[in-house]
Design a protein around this motif. Structure first.
Motif, PDB file in Angstrom:
ATOM      1  N   GLN A  24       9.249  10.828 151.131  1.00  0.00           N
ATOM      2  CA  GLN A  24       8.060  10.717 150.644  1.00  0.00           C
ATOM      3  C   GLN A  24       7.602  12.254 150.080  1.00  0.00           C
ATOM      4  N   PRO A  33       3.390   8.305 142.646  1.00  0.00           N
ATOM      5  CA  PRO A  33       2.324   8.006 143.618  1.00  0.00           C
ATOM      6  C   PRO A  33       2.456   6.647 144.011  1.00  0.00           C
ATOM      7  N   TRP A  34       2.936   5.472 143.111  1.00  0.00           N
ATOM      8  CA  TRP A  34       3.041   4.210 143.795  1.00  0.00           C
ATOM      9  C   TRP A  34       4.298   4.251 144.395  1.00  0.00           C
ATOM     10  N   ARG A  35       5.316   4.714 144.078  1.00  0.00           N
ATOM     11  CA  ARG A  35       6.423   4.913 145.152  1.00  0.00           C
ATOM     12  C   ARG A  35       6.130   5.416 146.544  1.00  0.00           C
ATOM     13  N   TYR A  36       5.219   6.476 146.325  1.00  0.00           N
ATOM     14  CA  TYR A  36       5.026   7.133 147.740  1.00  0.00           C
ATOM     15  C   TYR A  36       4.051   6.156 148.603  1.00  0.00           C
ATOM     16  N   ARG A  37       3.129   5.367 147.964  1.00  0.00           N
ATOM     17  CA  ARG A  37       2.166   4.479 148.589  1.00  0.00           C
ATOM     18  C   ARG A  37       3.381   3.528 149.414  1.00  0.00           C
ATOM     19  N   LYS A  40       4.712   5.126 152.213  1.00  0.00           N
ATOM     20  CA  LYS A  40       3.823   5.195 153.422  1.00  0.00           C
ATOM     21  C   LYS A  40       3.610   4.175 154.223  1.00  0.00           C
ATOM     22  N   ARG A  41       3.650   2.889 153.559  1.00  0.00           N
ATOM     23  CA  ARG A  41       3.474   1.582 154.307  1.00  0.00           C
ATOM     24  C   ARG A  41       4.539   1.501 155.066  1.00  0.00           C
ATOM     25  N   ARG A  44       4.413   3.540 158.266  1.00  0.00           N
ATOM     26  CA  ARG A  44       3.571   3.161 159.293  1.00  0.00           C
ATOM     27  C   ARG A  44       3.871   2.133 159.959  1.00  0.00           C
TER      28      ARG A  44
END
Length: 88
Positions: A24, A33-37, A40-41, A44
């Motif tokens: 990340q 940012p799209w890869r970061y999201r 992030k999923r 989690r």
């Protein structure tokens, strides 16, 4: 993005929260940012359910070696005994 995986002795692969967090951080520096999201999923999921395991990894993914606790945490000698458990 190529994802990093640890390989266990039984031949399966795993990803944990620190490994995902490191990726990340790389993405934030590259402004993706799209890869970061997506990571992030995944983080989690690993946080809620534990280490993510797989019998195979993607063709673009790669295997990494975990650093010994003695190197990763030089200021926490209490964790160094975990290196001995890995080799036992």
């Amino acid at each position: 993005m190529r994802r990093a995986w640890f390989q266990d002795d039984d031949g399966t692969y795993r990803r944990n929260c620190p490994l995902i967090m490191a990726e990340q951080d790389q993405l934030l520096n590259m402004l993706l940012p799209w890869r970061y999201r997506a990571l992030k999923r995944e983080w989690r999921q690993a946080w809620r359910h534990g280490v993510i395991r797989s019998d195979t990894i993607g063709r673009r993914d790669h295997v990494v070696t975990a650093a010994p606790f003695r190197e990763a945490y030089p200021d926490k000698p209490g964790l160094w005994s975990l290196d001995e458990e890995r080799t036992a």
